[in-house]
Design a protein around this motif. Sequence first.
Motif, PDB file in Angstrom:
ATOM      1  N   GLY A 105      24.795 -37.518 -67.010  1.00  0.00           N
ATOM      2  CA  GLY A 105      23.884 -38.435 -67.706  1.00  0.00           C
ATOM      3  C   GLY A 105      23.416 -37.519 -69.281  1.00  0.00           C
ATOM      4  O   GLY A 105      22.937 -38.505 -70.136  1.00  0.00           O
ATOM      5  N   SER A 106      23.830 -36.454 -69.178  1.00  0.00           N
ATOM      6  CA  SER A 106      23.532 -35.471 -70.660  1.00  0.00           C
ATOM      7  C   SER A 106      24.552 -34.516 -70.728  1.00  0.00           C
ATOM      8  O   SER A 106      24.288 -33.645 -71.003  1.00  0.00           O
ATOM      9  N   ASP A 107      25.740 -35.167 -70.653  1.00  0.00           N
ATOM     10  CA  ASP A 107      27.139 -34.365 -70.567  1.00  0.00           C
ATOM     11  C   ASP A 107      27.237 -33.458 -71.931  1.00  0.00           C
ATOM     12  O   ASP A 107      27.013 -33.940 -72.951  1.00  0.00           O
ATOM     13  N   LEU A 108      27.762 -32.117 -71.867  1.00  0.00           N
ATOM     14  CA  LEU A 108      27.687 -31.538 -73.076  1.00  0.00           C
ATOM     15  C   LEU A 108      28.628 -32.168 -74.193  1.00  0.00           C
ATOM     16  O   LEU A 108      28.452 -32.138 -75.318  1.00  0.00           O
ATOM     17  N   LEU A 109      29.708 -32.757 -73.663  1.00  0.00           N
ATOM     18  CA  LEU A 109      30.728 -33.312 -74.513  1.00  0.00           C
ATOM     19  C   LEU A 109      30.047 -34.504 -75.388  1.00  0.00           C
ATOM     20  O   LEU A 109      30.841 -34.818 -76.388  1.00  0.00           O
ATOM     21  N   CYS A 110      28.808 -34.871 -75.062  1.00  0.00           N
ATOM     22  CA  CYS A 110      28.438 -36.081 -75.673  1.00  0.00           C
ATOM     23  C   CYS A 110      27.593 -35.719 -76.998  1.00  0.00           C
ATOM     24  O   CYS A 110      27.253 -36.706 -77.795  1.00  0.00           O
ATOM     25  N   TYR A 111      27.259 -34.289 -76.971  1.00  0.00           N
ATOM     26  CA  TYR A 111      26.152 -33.941 -77.823  1.00  0.00           C
ATOM     27  C   TYR A 111      27.072 -33.128 -79.093  1.00  0.00           C
ATOM     28  O   TYR A 111      27.539 -32.007 -78.901  1.00  0.00           O
ATOM     29  N   ARG A 112      27.289 -33.902 -80.334  1.00  0.00           N
ATOM     30  CA  ARG A 112      27.954 -33.150 -81.302  1.00  0.00           C
ATOM     31  C   ARG A 112      27.266 -32.662 -82.384  1.00  0.00           C
ATOM     32  O   ARG A 112      26.176 -33.024 -82.781  1.00  0.00           O
ATOM     33  N   ALA A 113      27.964 -31.647 -82.784  1.00  0.00           N
ATOM     34  CA  ALA A 113      27.257 -30.801 -83.739  1.00  0.00           C
ATOM     35  C   ALA A 113      27.244 -31.352 -85.251  1.00  0.00           C
ATOM     36  O   ALA A 113      28.140 -31.969 -85.369  1.00  0.00           O
ATOM     37  N   GLU A 114      26.074 -31.018 -85.999  1.00  0.00           N
ATOM     38  CA  GLU A 114      26.093 -31.866 -87.210  1.00  0.00           C
ATOM     39  C   GLU A 114      26.716 -30.906 -88.232  1.00  0.00           C
ATOM     40  O   GLU A 114      27.213 -31.078 -89.300  1.00  0.00           O
ATOM     41  N   GLY A 115      26.931 -29.484 -87.890  1.00  0.00           N
ATOM     42  CA  GLY A 115      27.674 -28.595 -88.754  1.00  0.00           C
ATOM     43  C   GLY A 115      27.599 -26.966 -87.655  1.00  0.00           C
ATOM     44  O   GLY A 115      27.270 -26.995 -86.787  1.00  0.00           O
ATOM     45  N   PRO A 116      28.484 -26.095 -88.329  1.00  0.00           N
ATOM     46  CA  PRO A 116      29.460 -26.209 -89.574  1.00  0.00           C
ATOM     47  C   PRO A 116      30.646 -26.891 -89.310  1.00  0.00           C
ATOM     48  O   PRO A 116      30.899 -27.110 -88.203  1.00  0.00           O
ATOM     49  N   GLU A 117      31.305 -27.256 -90.442  1.00  0.00           N
ATOM     50  CA  GLU A 117      32.477 -28.226 -90.220  1.00  0.00           C
ATOM     51  C   GLU A 117      33.472 -27.589 -89.340  1.00  0.00           C
ATOM     52  O   GLU A 117      34.174 -28.500 -88.496  1.00  0.00           O
ATOM     53  N   ARG A 118      33.812 -26.280 -88.982  1.00  0.00           N
ATOM     54  CA  ARG A 118      34.499 -25.627 -88.184  1.00  0.00           C
ATOM     55  C   ARG A 118      34.256 -26.018 -86.837  1.00  0.00           C
ATOM     56  O   ARG A 118      35.053 -26.324 -86.200  1.00  0.00           O
ATOM     57  N   LEU A 119      33.025 -26.203 -86.409  1.00  0.00           N
ATOM     58  CA  LEU A 119      32.608 -26.602 -85.025  1.00  0.00           C
ATOM     59  C   LEU A 119      32.728 -27.910 -84.772  1.00  0.00           C
ATOM     60  O   LEU A 119      33.177 -28.256 -83.679  1.00  0.00           O
ATOM     61  N   VAL A 120      32.168 -28.736 -85.751  1.00  0.00           N
ATOM     62  CA  VAL A 120      32.430 -30.384 -85.762  1.00  0.00           C
ATOM     63  C   VAL A 120      34.040 -30.451 -85.574  1.00  0.00           C
ATOM     64  O   VAL A 120      34.410 -31.505 -84.600  1.00  0.00           O
ATOM     65  N   ALA A 121      34.876 -29.954 -86.277  1.00  0.00           N
ATOM     66  CA  ALA A 121      36.199 -30.300 -86.334  1.00  0.00           C
ATOM     67  C   ALA A 121      36.852 -29.712 -84.849  1.00  0.00           C
ATOM     68  O   ALA A 121      37.717 -30.543 -84.262  1.00  0.00           O
ATOM     69  N   ARG A 122      36.276 -28.666 -84.300  1.00  0.00           N
ATOM     70  CA  ARG A 122      36.882 -28.263 -83.202  1.00  0.00           C
ATOM     71  C   ARG A 122      36.360 -29.059 -82.007  1.00  0.00           C
ATOM     72  O   ARG A 122      37.089 -29.321 -81.018  1.00  0.00           O
ATOM     73  N   GLN A 123      35.195 -29.408 -82.028  1.00  0.00           N
ATOM     74  CA  GLN A 123      34.673 -30.349 -80.928  1.00  0.00           C
ATOM     75  C   GLN A 123      35.506 -31.725 -80.931  1.00  0.00           C
ATOM     76  O   GLN A 123      35.866 -32.001 -79.678  1.00  0.00           O
ATOM     77  N   ARG A 124      35.910 -32.326 -82.110  1.00  0.00           N
ATOM     78  CA  ARG A 124      36.626 -33.599 -81.956  1.00  0.00           C
ATOM     79  C   ARG A 124      38.012 -32.935 -81.344  1.00  0.00           C
ATOM     80  O   ARG A 124      38.675 -33.931 -80.608  1.00  0.00           O
ATOM     81  N   GLU A 125      38.741 -31.912 -81.810  1.00  0.00           N
ATOM     82  CA  GLU A 125      40.004 -31.373 -81.456  1.00  0.00           C
ATOM     83  C   GLU A 125      39.975 -31.313 -79.890  1.00  0.00           C
ATOM     84  O   GLU A 125      41.130 -31.713 -79.052  1.00  0.00           O
ATOM     85  N   ILE A 126      38.972 -30.515 -79.381  1.00  0.00           N
ATOM     86  CA  ILE A 126      39.194 -30.148 -78.086  1.00  0.00           C
ATOM     87  C   ILE A 126      38.401 -31.138 -76.972  1.00  0.00           C
ATOM     88  O   ILE A 126      38.782 -31.404 -75.756  1.00  0.00           O
ATOM     89  N   TRP A 127      37.241 -31.777 -77.438  1.00  0.00           N
ATOM     90  CA  TRP A 127      36.305 -32.715 -76.542  1.00  0.00           C
ATOM     91  C   TRP A 127      36.912 -34.116 -76.442  1.00  0.00           C
ATOM     92  O   TRP A 127      36.968 -34.916 -75.471  1.00  0.00           O
ATOM     93  N   ASP A 128      37.432 -34.560 -77.673  1.00  0.00           N
ATOM     94  CA  ASP A 128      37.707 -36.043 -77.788  1.00  0.00           C
ATOM     95  C   ASP A 128      38.778 -36.471 -76.728  1.00  0.00           C
ATOM     96  O   ASP A 128      38.912 -37.352 -76.029  1.00  0.00           O
ATOM     97  N   PRO A 129      39.993 -35.552 -76.520  1.00  0.00           N
ATOM     98  CA  PRO A 129      40.789 -35.781 -75.800  1.00  0.00           C
ATOM     99  C   PRO A 129      40.428 -35.618 -74.120  1.00  0.00           C
ATOM    100  O   PRO A 129      40.899 -36.404 -73.282  1.00  0.00           O
ATOM    101  N   ILE A 130      39.407 -34.767 -73.744  1.00  0.00           N
ATOM    102  CA  ILE A 130      39.005 -34.869 -72.413  1.00  0.00           C
ATOM    103  C   ILE A 130      38.119 -36.157 -71.864  1.00  0.00           C
ATOM    104  O   ILE A 130      38.105 -36.640 -71.286  1.00  0.00           O
ATOM    105  N   LEU A 131      37.386 -36.461 -73.177  1.00  0.00           N
ATOM    106  CA  LEU A 131      36.651 -37.921 -73.033  1.00  0.00           C
ATOM    107  C   LEU A 131      37.634 -39.071 -72.781  1.00  0.00           C
ATOM    108  O   LEU A 131      37.362 -39.891 -71.956  1.00  0.00           O
TER     109      LEU A 131
END
Length: 263
Positions: A122-148
């Motif tokens: 209901g409050s899964d880590l993968l659902c809460y995305r960082a607003e920055g830095p861009e390096r983390l934003v990009a890595r979340q998309r890269e790693i988390w999106d395929p899991i979702l």
Amino acid sequence: MRDELTSDWFPTDGETVRDPMRVAQQSMKANLPRRFYKEAAVEERAEGFVLVLDGRPARTPGRALLALPTRAAGEAVAAEWAAQGEQIDPATMPLTRLANSAIDGVAREMAAVAADVVKYAGSDLLCYRAEGPERLVARQREIWDPILAWAREALGARFVLVEGVMFVAQPEASLSATAAAVARFDIPLALAALHVLTTLSGSAVIALAVARGHLTAEAGWRAAHLDEEVQMEIWGEDEEALARRAVRWRDFAAAARMLEAIH
């Protein structure tokens, strides 16, 4: 002469049963208990595959037989006992601690433990995305999106994403699909392991992906710690944080290993 550790694992009638966490807490004491057995093995009985120490069946702190559902799981626990030196350090025995938790605790609270895993979704880590830095934003998309994406296809669960920490409610259909997936872990040891994966990662989705073989334990652990990974890349490594993380990793890896052993 019987010491406390002997009493924990081979309690006799009339002995007081100590807190089930006492054995794990021994690892924080300066004087660890001495090894009181020569051989650790596993023996098949009606209750399952039982840990035996010098031929005597071991019991959990709650006085139940330390019985595992498969030979592979039993042998993995026995290997932890066989690997101990002159002293016994429960901190180096995550599979044993997991088995104790499953037998003494989870077995009596299956519905509550399963509900707690679903609550994480209901409050899964993968659902809460960082607003920055861009390096983390990009890595979340890269790693988390395929899991979702895997969760959508394998579980039928579609999650809503949000930037920042503002709570976002997840669709009831997705939580129901997650609950159905968790319900498949219908023996105490499997559910206990899934719960460990969930609480240590902060994500029911990561836990299910590891438990069902979509992610390796290493990949799941990395996905759960992208924020720390990026911070250390930017600011340098924090030795104390790494040491704490190593302790948690040991339990996470043990839970994944136990799930492999019982399936």
